[in-house]
Design an enzyme around this catalytic site. Sequence first.
Site, PDB file in Angstrom:
ATOM      1  N   LYS A   1       0.841  -1.204   0.000  1.00  0.00           N
ATOM      2  CA  LYS A   1       0.000   0.000   0.000  1.00  0.00           C
ATOM      3  C   LYS A   1       0.877   1.255   0.000  1.00  0.00           C
ATOM      4  O   LYS A   1       1.633   1.486   0.929  1.00  0.00           O
ATOM      5  CB  LYS A   1      -0.879   0.030   1.250  1.00  0.00           C
ATOM      6  CG  LYS A   1      -1.872   1.179   1.214  1.00  0.00           C
ATOM      7  CD  LYS A   1      -2.479   1.501   2.564  1.00  0.00           C
ATOM      8  CE  LYS A   1      -1.688   2.471   3.378  1.00  0.00           C
ATOM      9  NZ  LYS A   1      -1.537   3.802   2.780  1.00  0.00           N
TER      10      LYS A   1
ATOM     11  N   THR B   1       2.919   6.608  13.553  1.00  0.00           N
ATOM     12  CA  THR B   1       2.222   5.551  12.806  1.00  0.00           C
ATOM     13  C   THR B   1       2.933   4.216  13.006  1.00  0.00           C
ATOM     14  O   THR B   1       2.280   3.172  13.141  1.00  0.00           O
ATOM     15  CB  THR B   1       2.140   5.905  11.310  1.00  0.00           C
ATOM     16  OG1 THR B   1       1.637   7.224  11.173  1.00  0.00           O
ATOM     17  CG2 THR B   1       1.239   4.953  10.566  1.00  0.00           C
ATOM     18  N   GLY B   2       4.247   4.254  13.044  1.00  0.00           N
ATOM     19  CA  GLY B   2       5.009   3.006  13.267  1.00  0.00           C
ATOM     20  C   GLY B   2       4.624   2.361  14.584  1.00  0.00           C
ATOM     21  O   GLY B   2       4.490   1.139  14.685  1.00  0.00           O
TER      22      GLY B   2
ATOM     23  N   GLY C   1       7.563   5.123   7.677  1.00  0.00           N
ATOM     24  CA  GLY C   1       6.710   6.283   7.915  1.00  0.00           C
ATOM     25  C   GLY C   1       7.104   6.938   9.221  1.00  0.00           C
ATOM     26  O   GLY C   1       8.234   6.786   9.699  1.00  0.00           O
TER      27      GLY C   1
ATOM     28  N   GLU D   1      11.670  15.826  14.389  1.00  0.00           N
ATOM     29  CA  GLU D   1      11.835  15.806  12.943  1.00  0.00           C
ATOM     30  C   GLU D   1      11.218  17.060  12.300  1.00  0.00           C
ATOM     31  O   GLU D   1      10.131  17.488  12.672  1.00  0.00           O
ATOM     32  CB  GLU D   1      11.140  14.551  12.396  1.00  0.00           C
ATOM     33  CG  GLU D   1      11.461  14.284  10.949  1.00  0.00           C
ATOM     34  CD  GLU D   1      10.898  12.941  10.491  1.00  0.00           C
ATOM     35  OE1 GLU D   1       9.703  12.681  10.708  1.00  0.00           O
ATOM     36  OE2 GLU D   1      11.666  12.158   9.915  1.00  0.00           O
TER      37      GLU D   1
ATOM     38  N   GLU E   1      10.791   1.282   9.708  1.00  0.00           N
ATOM     39  CA  GLU E   1      11.728   2.358   9.343  1.00  0.00           C
ATOM     40  C   GLU E   1      11.007   3.659   9.613  1.00  0.00           C
ATOM     41  O   GLU E   1      10.021   3.971   8.949  1.00  0.00           O
ATOM     42  CB  GLU E   1      12.082   2.271   7.848  1.00  0.00           C
ATOM     43  CG  GLU E   1      12.732   0.975   7.426  1.00  0.00           C
ATOM     44  CD  GLU E   1      14.164   0.854   7.912  1.00  0.00           C
ATOM     45  OE1 GLU E   1      14.759   1.872   8.309  1.00  0.00           O
ATOM     46  OE2 GLU E   1      14.677  -0.265   7.918  1.00  0.00           O
TER      47      GLU E   1
ATOM     48  N   GLU F   1      -1.517   7.556   0.636  1.00  0.00           N
ATOM     49  CA  GLU F   1      -2.687   8.125  -0.048  1.00  0.00           C
ATOM     50  C   GLU F   1      -2.304   9.411  -0.796  1.00  0.00           C
ATOM     51  O   GLU F   1      -3.028   9.859  -1.676  1.00  0.00           O
ATOM     52  CB  GLU F   1      -3.823   8.393   0.956  1.00  0.00           C
ATOM     53  CG  GLU F   1      -3.509   9.369   2.090  1.00  0.00           C
ATOM     54  CD  GLU F   1      -2.767   8.725   3.277  1.00  0.00           C
ATOM     55  OE1 GLU F   1      -2.110   7.673   3.079  1.00  0.00           O
ATOM     56  OE2 GLU F   1      -2.856   9.292   4.386  1.00  0.00           O
TER      57      GLU F   1
ATOM     58  N   CYS G   1      14.037  10.911   5.001  1.00  0.00           N
ATOM     59  CA  CYS G   1      14.128  10.468   6.399  1.00  0.00           C
ATOM     60  C   CYS G   1      15.526  10.709   6.947  1.00  0.00           C
ATOM     61  O   CYS G   1      15.701  10.921   8.139  1.00  0.00           O
ATOM     62  CB  CYS G   1      13.738   9.011   6.526  1.00  0.00           C
ATOM     63  SG  CYS G   1      14.642   7.980   5.383  1.00  0.00           S
TER      64      CYS G   1
HETATM   65  P1  NAD Z   1       2.919   8.411   7.872  1.00  0.00           P
HETATM   66  O1  NAD Z   1       3.376   7.688   9.086  1.00  0.00           O
HETATM   67  O2  NAD Z   1       1.878   9.449   8.023  1.00  0.00           O
HETATM   68  O3  NAD Z   1       2.345   7.386   6.780  1.00  0.00           O
HETATM   69  C1  NAD Z   1       3.104   6.307   6.322  1.00  0.00           C
HETATM   70  C2  NAD Z   1       2.173   5.244   5.774  1.00  0.00           C
HETATM   71  O4  NAD Z   1       1.408   4.688   6.836  1.00  0.00           O
HETATM   72  C3  NAD Z   1       1.166   5.745   4.743  1.00  0.00           C
HETATM   73  O5  NAD Z   1       1.036   4.779   3.725  1.00  0.00           O
HETATM   74  C4  NAD Z   1      -0.121   5.868   5.564  1.00  0.00           C
HETATM   75  O6  NAD Z   1      -1.287   5.744   4.801  1.00  0.00           O
HETATM   76  C5  NAD Z   1       0.022   4.686   6.491  1.00  0.00           C
HETATM   77  N1  NAD Z   1      -0.752   4.772   7.732  1.00  0.00           N
HETATM   78  C6  NAD Z   1      -1.271   5.875   8.349  1.00  0.00           C
HETATM   79  N2  NAD Z   1      -1.902   5.518   9.486  1.00  0.00           N
HETATM   80  C7  NAD Z   1      -1.778   4.178   9.599  1.00  0.00           C
HETATM   81  C8  NAD Z   1      -2.195   3.221  10.587  1.00  0.00           C
HETATM   82  N3  NAD Z   1      -2.868   3.583  11.684  1.00  0.00           N
HETATM   83  N4  NAD Z   1      -1.862   1.926  10.392  1.00  0.00           N
HETATM   84  C9  NAD Z   1      -1.153   1.539   9.309  1.00  0.00           C
HETATM   85  N5  NAD Z   1      -0.749   2.394   8.343  1.00  0.00           N
HETATM   86  C10 NAD Z   1      -1.050   3.699   8.491  1.00  0.00           C
HETATM   87  O7  NAD Z   1       4.229   9.006   7.198  1.00  0.00           O
HETATM   88  P2  NAD Z   1       4.329   9.964   5.945  1.00  0.00           P
HETATM   89  O8  NAD Z   1       3.905  11.340   6.347  1.00  0.00           O
HETATM   90  O9  NAD Z   1       3.696   9.335   4.773  1.00  0.00           O
HETATM   91  O10 NAD Z   1       5.914   9.955   5.701  1.00  0.00           O
HETATM   92  C11 NAD Z   1       6.799  10.759   6.390  1.00  0.00           C
HETATM   93  C12 NAD Z   1       7.465  10.008   7.516  1.00  0.00           C
HETATM   94  O11 NAD Z   1       8.125   8.852   6.996  1.00  0.00           O
HETATM   95  C13 NAD Z   1       8.548  10.799   8.197  1.00  0.00           C
HETATM   96  O12 NAD Z   1       8.436  10.663   9.585  1.00  0.00           O
HETATM   97  C14 NAD Z   1       9.839  10.162   7.711  1.00  0.00           C
HETATM   98  O13 NAD Z   1      10.933  10.296   8.564  1.00  0.00           O
HETATM   99  C15 NAD Z   1       9.436   8.751   7.544  1.00  0.00           C
HETATM  100  N6  NAD Z   1      10.344   8.066   6.621  1.00  0.00           N
HETATM  101  C16 NAD Z   1      11.215   7.145   7.134  1.00  0.00           C
HETATM  102  C17 NAD Z   1      12.117   6.498   6.297  1.00  0.00           C
HETATM  103  C18 NAD Z   1      13.074   5.450   6.822  1.00  0.00           C
HETATM  104  O14 NAD Z   1      13.557   4.657   6.022  1.00  0.00           O
HETATM  105  N7  NAD Z   1      13.359   5.406   8.106  1.00  0.00           N
HETATM  106  C19 NAD Z   1      12.106   6.787   4.942  1.00  0.00           C
HETATM  107  C20 NAD Z   1      11.221   7.734   4.458  1.00  0.00           C
HETATM  108  C21 NAD Z   1      10.323   8.361   5.316  1.00  0.00           C
END
Ligand code: NAD
Length: 491
Positions: A172, A226-227, A222, A378, A244, A175, A280
């Site tokens: 997935k 959310t993680g 993400g 961040e 990650e 969005e 990230c």
């Molecule tokens: P996010 O956490 O908002 O979303 C990430 C994904 O999780 C999306 O696909 C979203 O739809 C999904 N999601 C949202 N709520 C969820 C839930 N309750 N359960 C399961 N999935 C859910 O992150 P973002 O705004 O899309 O991305 C930015 C973040 O990603 C930053 O914090 C960045 O540091 C991190 N990031 C980390 C790495 C890494 O490798 N460590 C790489 C790129 C980005």
Amino acid sequence: MSGHRLLIGGEAIAGEGGPVAVENPFTEETLASVGTASAAQVGAAADAAREAFEAWSRTPALERGEMLHEIARRLRDRQERLAATMTREGGKPLVENRDEIDWCAAAFDYYAEIGRDSAGRVIPPIESSQLAMVVKDPLGVVGCIVPWNYPLLLLTWKVAPALAAGCTVVAKPSEITPLSTLELAPCLDHLPDGVVNLIAGAGDVGAAMSADARIDCIAFTGSVATGRAVALACADRLARVNLEMGGKDPFIVCSDVAAEIEIAARGGAWAAYLNAGQVCTSAERFYVMEDVYDDYVSAFVDHTESLVLGDPFDVGTDIGPMVSAPQRQKVIDQLDAAVAAGAEVVTGGGDGGQGRGHFLAPAVVTGAAAETDLLREETFGPVAPIVRVKDLDEAIELANGTRFGLGANVYTRDLGSAVRCMRELRAGTVWINDPLTDNDAGPFGGFKQSGIGRELGREGLEAFQETKHVHMETEIERKSWWYPYSEYGAS
Ligand code: NAD
């Protein structure tokens, strides 16, 4: 409604859940409306992946490898089209998106080969008549949930090793950037049906995947928040996770690079502003030794002011818009709070004179207070706070002083300083004199709250394997230590 369809069990299917609107962050127009996966479609994708698993897991690794190489070829054939879609939906300059496709293809090629290189190891047995092995089995169905900043690369870092390990996938995208992922379908249609399923949706779809008993592991990239939600949902059913998450990467500049201060400033600016700071591993805190501080800030500001903001499709654009208005506002709020606490924005911070698009002119900040979010949480935007430090002890202490530990950068020519940074920085990657260079063979991930597990390298393959110890006796004989104990030790 766009023509973008989900891929479930080898079929292109219209999403039956509520649609999501995809915005072009440069023009601020709606690019497409994509039907998301309904709850039944999430289930259908999980079923399709489960059904495909038995045959895929038994497919010889060489054959799987050939199919992964074919994905790499198809990605290269479609590079322009996919890069253009990523540019439209994410705002990253086209040149960076072309690179992203190259990196995806390289990662598929890498896992095509290491997936057929080893399936475990032979270990010394307890007795000479025995054979003992550690066998690596495929984990099962992997759910991949990715963010918007590198939609295809972060997907590839999960899908390629999962397939190489013999797992099947439900993936997935965010969005915010679903289009490029759904456009991957033609790169995958030589795979058996159900081996890779692509679904669209927001957090509710991600949450449904995390809770689905048919999915054995969630590989997530993400935010930390959310993680944590994903980890909790998986803990509830004791499913595996690979996480990650966010970063707050430090960037240390030592006084011994006085002669190359301009290069260290350009490297720093690239590390801070790449993809409008939405990486990230963006450099988000600069710790610069006092002997070179003034020269560093001055070179950094000059270089920052020379960068070109504009249409991400234009050749010569260095920095495109940020991905969305809320993302831009979050960064501005963090900057404003730092200024209220005494920081100075030396350059940048406005819209860079762009009439439209979510632009934030790259900003250099000095004098930020250590306890402000700008130096602790961040940022995920094109902002470079530069802090004066007296020596390496202070730089390392400050660098290690957050809850994050994803990457860290250092500029030094001094061997002792380089080795100290290598040993003492609590980060998953330490880049010395070459910021942010990834290597498919080098594991990537975070210490502390930046992550659990690793992607890339052999570790990235092992994330999708179960470990089985096989103990084999070639003689069938009664062992002296069995019952009755009255005879134990007698023979
Ligand atoms: P996010 O956490 O908002 O979303 C990430 C994904 O999780 C999306 O696909 C979203 O739809 C999904 N999601 C949202 N709520 C969820 C839930 N309750 N359960 C399961 N999935 C859910 O992150 P973002 O705004 O899309 O991305 C930015 C973040 O990603 C930053 O914090 C960045 O540091 C991190 N990031 C980390 C790495 C890494 O490798 N460590 C790489 C790129 C980005």
